[in-house]
Design a protein around this motif. Structure first.
Motif, PDB file in Angstrom:
ATOM      1  N   LYS A 175     -15.450   1.887 -43.644  1.00  0.00           N
ATOM      2  CA  LYS A 175     -15.564   3.338 -43.700  1.00  0.00           C
ATOM      3  C   LYS A 175     -16.089   3.795 -45.053  1.00  0.00           C
ATOM      4  N   THR A 251     -14.233  15.221 -34.049  1.00  0.00           N
ATOM      5  CA  THR A 251     -15.161  14.934 -35.140  1.00  0.00           C
ATOM      6  C   THR A 251     -15.655  16.250 -35.726  1.00  0.00           C
ATOM      7  N   CYS A 255     -22.930  11.197 -39.265  1.00  0.00           N
ATOM      8  CA  CYS A 255     -23.170  10.364 -40.449  1.00  0.00           C
ATOM      9  C   CYS A 255     -24.388   9.482 -40.169  1.00  0.00           C
ATOM     10  N   SER A 281     -17.984  11.279 -37.764  1.00  0.00           N
ATOM     11  CA  SER A 281     -16.889  11.281 -38.741  1.00  0.00           C
ATOM     12  C   SER A 281     -15.536  11.248 -38.042  1.00  0.00           C
ATOM     13  N   CYS A 327     -16.608   8.356 -42.702  1.00  0.00           N
ATOM     14  CA  CYS A 327     -17.735   8.011 -41.849  1.00  0.00           C
ATOM     15  C   CYS A 327     -17.655   6.516 -41.529  1.00  0.00           C
ATOM     16  N   LEU A 355     -24.988  13.476 -44.501  1.00  0.00           N
ATOM     17  CA  LEU A 355     -23.783  14.025 -43.887  1.00  0.00           C
ATOM     18  C   LEU A 355     -24.135  15.379 -43.276  1.00  0.00           C
TER      19      LEU A 355
END
Length: 440
Positions: A175, A251, A255, A281, A327, A355
């Protein structure tokens, strides 16, 4: 000394200490004013240069940065209605030419994170924007927010962008962790910041999960006007009308992971994006659900009723100050991220992230939903909020944070830092030994 004249006396004044001090004070004030005008002119010119770059998003000059500059693509807030009215969410059909582009070159390598991230303005800009702490000056007007985005931070210009304070990979490489703050909680005196709090409500929306589903370009063309069609056969996204059809149930960001190939032509550095994968995300927990479960808690978002309604600003709800999300790293990249193989020389990343916030109206009152909550208390209806054909714009047409560098995980970064410190210490010792031998 008195001199008689026409029946009355007159006192003759001679220069004294007070007069000389007054003259020096006036001279000092004149010099200070001249310096202040000079500095202000330079600062205003710098801001104008930033605004010019924002209005010409495709202009790039040759760069000496170790990495491409951290970039914000601002989606003008006035284009769409994000108020909490009952009106269904409208499609965002604009193209990339409507976005404003701001770069933040202070982040030149992984060593500059998080210290040099665009969060606050510098102390020497207080005369323009007020102090960062105990400020009484609102920055919400079109000219000021654009200037502030050009020089400091884009969140006021586009409140759907998270106010990022730090980011780093997890040690297992699975992550990319983000630590952001809820900007709406900074200035909460309704007497001075009523409009600013209203403008920053999307900061709370970032803490409210939404369901999203992946669709193909062919499916998107059946749902949206031609202006939203893509030239490529890339993956598209649609807000899900139910949880059963969603690819991601909770979410808020898309990403996009990619590498950059840069070339220099005619003194301009051009970066070509090579997309690897896109993920959704994840939250560590459901912020809305936890907020609702706190005894006596208000709903997640309310607005002050008047200038004196300080309790309507949620000053007591400190648990909604920090926004933590992550992410997921694509599976085939996880081992490389965990071992630091995506970072050259321990400092120059080769893997980047865009992002992209998924924009919906902030939810307030009973209009919230908690997929984990089985009590049936939620009244939120995605079908009523955005329907079953709300396709999101392409990433290139979406406001977003761009060129986020993926650096070393914390443990590897700490090892590299200690190794560098030891090497510097050894170099100093060797230099001192050499000086001693020469003096002997």
């Amino acid at each position: 000394m008195k001199i008689g004249t026409a029946g009355f006396s007159q006192t003759r004044i001679y220069p004294n200490t007070t007069f000389r001090l007054l003259r020096k004070l006036v001279l000092f004030c004149l010099i200070w004013c001249a310096l202040w005008i000079l500095f202000s002119t330079q600062e205003i010119q710098r801001l104008e240069d930033g605004r010019t770059k924002a209005r010409h998003p495709h202009h790039r000059t040759a760069s000496a940065f170790h990495i491409p500059p951290l970039t914000a693509y601002v989606e003008p807030f006035y284009l769409y209605d994000y108020s909490t009215s009952k009106k269904k969410l409208s499609l965002r059909s604009h193209g990339p030419d409507k976005l404003l582009r701001f770069t933040y070159p202070s982040v030149q390598s992984c060593d500059d994170i998080p210290e040099k991230l665009p969060v606050f303005h510098r102390a020497d800009q207080d005369f323009l924007y007020g102090p960062n702490v105990r400020n009484k000056q609102s920055l919400i007007d079109e000219s000021t927010t654009i200037d502030y985005a050009a020089s400091t931070c884009p969140v006021l210009a586009d409140p759907f962008l998270p106010w990022i304070h730090d980011f780093f990979p997890s040690d297992d490489g699975k992550k990319i962790e983000f630590v952001a703050h809820n900007r709406r909680r900074c200035n909460t005196d309704p007497a001075n910041f009523m409009e600013e709090m209203r403008h920053l409500e999307p900061q709370v929306a970032l803490m409210q999960p939404v369901p999203v589903t992946r669709i193909s370009e062919d499916d998107a063309r059946l749902l949206v006007p031609k202006a939203m069609w893509s030239d490529s056969n890339s993956v598209r996204y649609r807000l899900a009308a139910s949880f059963s059809e969603s690819t991601a149930k909770e979410t808020r960001f898309i990403c996009q992971f990619y590498q950059l190939a840069n070339t220099v032509a005619e003194d301009e550095e051009i970066f070509q994006k090579q997309v690897i994968a896109e993920t959704f995300s994840e939250y560590p927990y459901n912020y809305e659900l936890d907020n609702a479960r706190k005894p006596g808690s208000k709903t997640m978002l309310t607005a002050p009723i008047g200038d004196k309604d300080i309790h309507g600003a949620h000053n007591e709800k400190v648990w909604n100050s920090v926004l933590h999300f992550s992410c997921p790293v694509p599976e085939d990249l996880q081992s490389r991220v965990a071992t630091g193989k995506t970072v050259e020389d321990g400092n120059r990343p080769t893997l980047f992230l865009d992002l992209v916030p998924i924009r919906t109206k902030p939810r307030r009152g009973a209009d919230t939903f908690y997929p984990q909550d089985n009590s049936g208390s939620s009244k939120f209806d995605p079908m009523m909020a955005w329907g079953e054909s709300h396709v999101l714009p392409e990433i290139k047409s979406s406001g977003r944070w761009s060129h986020i560098p993926i650096c070393l995980p914390p443990q590897l970064s700490a090892l590299r830092r200690r190794k560098k410190q030891n090497e510097q210490k050894l170099a100093v010792e060797q230099r001192n030994d050499g000086d001693k031998s020469l003096s002997a």
